[in-house]
Design a protein around this motif. Structure first.
Motif, mmCIF file in Angstrom:
data_model
loop_
_atom_site.group_PDB
_atom_site.id
_atom_site.type_symbol
_atom_site.label_atom_id
_atom_site.label_comp_id
_atom_site.label_asym_id
_atom_site.label_seq_id
_atom_site.Cartn_x
_atom_site.Cartn_y
_atom_site.Cartn_z
ATOM 1 N N GLY A 6 0.791 -1.233 0.000
ATOM 2 C CA GLY A 6 0.000 0.000 0.000
ATOM 3 C C GLY A 6 0.806 1.257 0.000
ATOM 4 N N VAL A 7 2.162 1.197 0.109
ATOM 5 C CA VAL A 7 2.997 2.400 0.106
ATOM 6 C C VAL A 7 3.398 2.715 -1.318
ATOM 7 N N PRO A 8 3.051 3.882 -1.862
ATOM 8 C CA PRO A 8 3.423 4.221 -3.223
ATOM 9 C C PRO A 8 4.923 4.195 -3.388
ATOM 10 N N ALA A 12 8.339 6.194 -1.277
ATOM 11 C CA ALA A 12 8.963 5.311 -0.303
ATOM 12 C C ALA A 12 10.152 5.961 0.372
ATOM 13 N N GLY A 13 10.906 6.805 -0.359
ATOM 14 C CA GLY A 13 12.090 7.414 0.214
ATOM 15 C C GLY A 13 11.900 8.832 0.677
ATOM 16 N N LEU A 14 10.649 9.326 0.719
ATOM 17 C CA LEU A 14 10.373 10.711 1.091
ATOM 18 C C LEU A 14 9.681 10.761 2.444
ATOM 19 N N LEU A 19 7.502 15.654 1.533
ATOM 20 C CA LEU A 19 6.326 15.666 0.676
ATOM 21 C C LEU A 19 5.572 16.993 0.787
ATOM 22 N N ILE A 20 5.450 17.500 2.019
ATOM 23 C CA ILE A 20 4.764 18.782 2.210
ATOM 24 C C ILE A 20 5.537 19.898 1.525
ATOM 25 N N THR A 21 6.870 19.889 1.680
ATOM 26 C CA THR A 21 7.687 20.916 1.030
ATOM 27 C C THR A 21 7.568 20.839 -0.477
#
Length: 389
Positions: A6-8, A12-14, A19-21
Motif C-alpha cells: 500500500g505504500v506508493p 517510499a524514500g520521502l 512531501l509537504i515541502t
C-alpha cells in the motif's frame, strides 16, 4: 514485502516533511504560472461563468420545442447582453461621477479652507497646512474614483475575446450534458464534481443577484431620503459591487459619501457612511456570506480569503470571480478525488464528516434504494438530478 503493501513506490524514500515541502513548492510554481497568464485566464474564466449561468435558458427553450440553432443563438445573445450591461453600467457610474465632481469646485475650496483652519487650530503650522491641503484637488479626486470604479471594466476591456469565448462555450455547452452522461459509468466522481461546480455557480449567482437587488433598493431609498444627488445611480453601483464578496460595498460607498460631503458637509457624509455600514455590513458581510456558504458549500472565512487570493492572482476580475473560481478549484482538486473527501468539511465549515456535494443530498433522498444508486458504481454515489452541467 508485505510490510510495505500500500505504500506508493514514488514516496517510499520521502518523509512527510519532504512531501509537504514538495507540494508547497509545486503550488507556488503553479500559482506563479497562473498569475503570469492572468490577462488571458481571467477573461476566459469570466466567459466560462457566464456560459454556465445561461445554459438553463437553452435547456428551457429546447424543452419547449424551439429549434436547437435558435435556442443556442438566443442563449449566446443573453450572455452577451449580461456582459454588455455589466461593462456599460460600471463605465456609466464612473463617467457620471467624474462629471459631477467639477460642479462642486467652490464647495470643495471652502472645505479645503475649513480643513486648513482646523489644522492650524490643532497646532499645525500655516505652511505645513497649506502644503497638505494643496494636494487636495477635485479633478484628481474625480480621476481617482473614476479609475477605481472602472477597474473591473478595464480588466474586461477585451470584450471581443470574451464575446468570442462565450460564443464557443455556449455552443459547446449545448451537448455537454450528454457527453457527461456518457462519461458517468467510467468517471462518476468527475461527473459529479463538474455538475457540482455548475450547480454551485448558478446558485451563487442567483443568491448574489437577489441580495444585490435588496441592497440596491434599500440604499437608493436611504440616499433619496437624505437628498444625496443621483440616488438611483448609486443604487445601481451598489447592485454591481455586490458581486464582489465582503468588501464590494466599500467601492459603492465612495461616490455617494463624497457627494454628500461636498453637497451638505461632514455631517451628511457621516450619516451616509453610517447608513451604508448598518445596511451593507449587516446584509453583505454577515447574512449574505452565510447564505452563500450554506448554498455552495464554502465557509464565510474561505469566501473572504478567496476574494483576497484571486484578486491578487487574477487582478480586478479575480475579485468578481472569486467564488466561482474557488468552486472550480474545489471541484477539480477535492471533489474528483475520493481520497480528498476529508477536506470537504474543512472547506464548507460543516460539522458533518461527510457533507454531500451540492445537489447530491437531494438525489440520495429521492433515489435511495433505486436504480440511480447502482449507477454511481464507485462509492455507490447517487446521481444528482438537480445539478446540470
Amino acid at each position: 514485502m508485505s510490510d510495505r503493501a500500500g505504500v506508493p513506490p514514488a514516496s517510499a524514500g520521502l518523509t512527510r516533511g519532504m512531501l509537504i515541502t514538495l507540494g508547497v513548492s509545486l503550488a507556488v510554481i503553479t500559482i506563479a504560472g497562473v498569475k503570469e497568464i492572468a490577462s488571458i485566464l481571467a477573461p476566459t474564466l469570466l466567459a466560462l461563468v457566464l456560459a454556465v449561468a445561461v445554459q438553463p435558458l437553452a435547456r428551457v427553450l429546447r424543452r419547449h420545442r424551439w429549434p436547437g440553432w435558435l435556442a443556442t443563438t438566443i442563449t449566446i445573445l443573453a450572455a452577451w447582453g449580461i456582459l454588455a450591461a455589466l461593462a456599460l453600467s460600471v463605465a456609466y457610474c464612473g463617467v457620471k461621477f467624474a462629471a459631477l465632481i467639477p460642479q462642486y469646485s467652490d464647495d470643495f475650496s471652502s472645505l479645503v479652507k475649513d480643513v486648513q483652519d482646523w489644522m492650524k487650530s490643532a497646532g499645525v503650522g500655516s505652511d505645513q497646512a497649506s502644503n497638505i491641503t494643496s494636494k487636495l484637488d477635485p479633478s484628481k479626486l474625480a480621476g481617482f474614483v473614476a479609475s477605481l470604479l472602472s477597474a473591473v471594466l478595464s480588466a474586461a476591456s477585451n470584450l471581443f475575446l470574451i464575446g468570442a469565448l462565450l460564443l464557443f462555450f455556449v455552443a459547446d455547452g449545448t451537448g455537454f450534458a450528454a457527453r457527461l452522461s456518457g462519461l458517468r459509468p467510467q468517471r462518476p466522481q468527475v461527473v459529479v464534481a463538474l455538475e457540482s461546480f455548475a450547480h454551485g455557480t448558478r446558485q451563487y449567482l442567483v443568491v448574489t443577484t437577489v441580495f444585490g437587488l435588496i441592497v440596491a433598493v434599500i440604499d437608493t431609498g436611504v440616499l433619496w431620503v437624505m437628498d444625496v444627488p443621483e440616488p438611483i445611480l448609486w443604487g445601481l453601483l451598489a447592485f454591481i459591487t455586490n458581486y464582489i464578496p465582503n468588501i464590494g460595498f466599500v467601492i459603492g460607498l465612495v461616490p455617494p459619501a463624497i457627494l454628500a460631503l461636498l453637497d451638505s458637509g461632514v455631517d451628511k457624509m457621516i450619516a451616509v457612511i453610517v447608513a451604508y455600514c448598518l445596511i451593507n455590513v449587516v446584509i453583505q458581510t454577515f447574512i449574505q456570506p452565510r447564505v452563500i456558504g450554506d448554498t455552495v458549500g464554502m465557509s464565510a472565512s474561505l469566501t473572504f480569503v478567496s476574494l483576497i487570493f484571486w484578486a491578487w492572482v487574477l487582478g480586478p476580475l479575480g475579485a468578481l470571480l472569486a467564488i466561482p473560481v474557488s468552486l472550480l478549484a474545489k471541484a477539480l482538486l477535492i471533489d474528483v478525488d475520493p481520497a480528498a473527501q476529508w477536506v470537504r468539511p474543512l472547506v464548507s465549515g460543516s460539522d458533518e464528516l461527510q457533507s454531500p456535494l451540492p445537489g447530491e443530498d437531494s438525489a440520495k433522498n429521492d433515489d435511495a434504494g433505486t436504480d440511480d444508486a447502482a449507477d454511481g458504481a464507485p462509492g455507490k454515489r447517487a446521481k444528482p438530478r438537480h445539478a446540470g452541467a
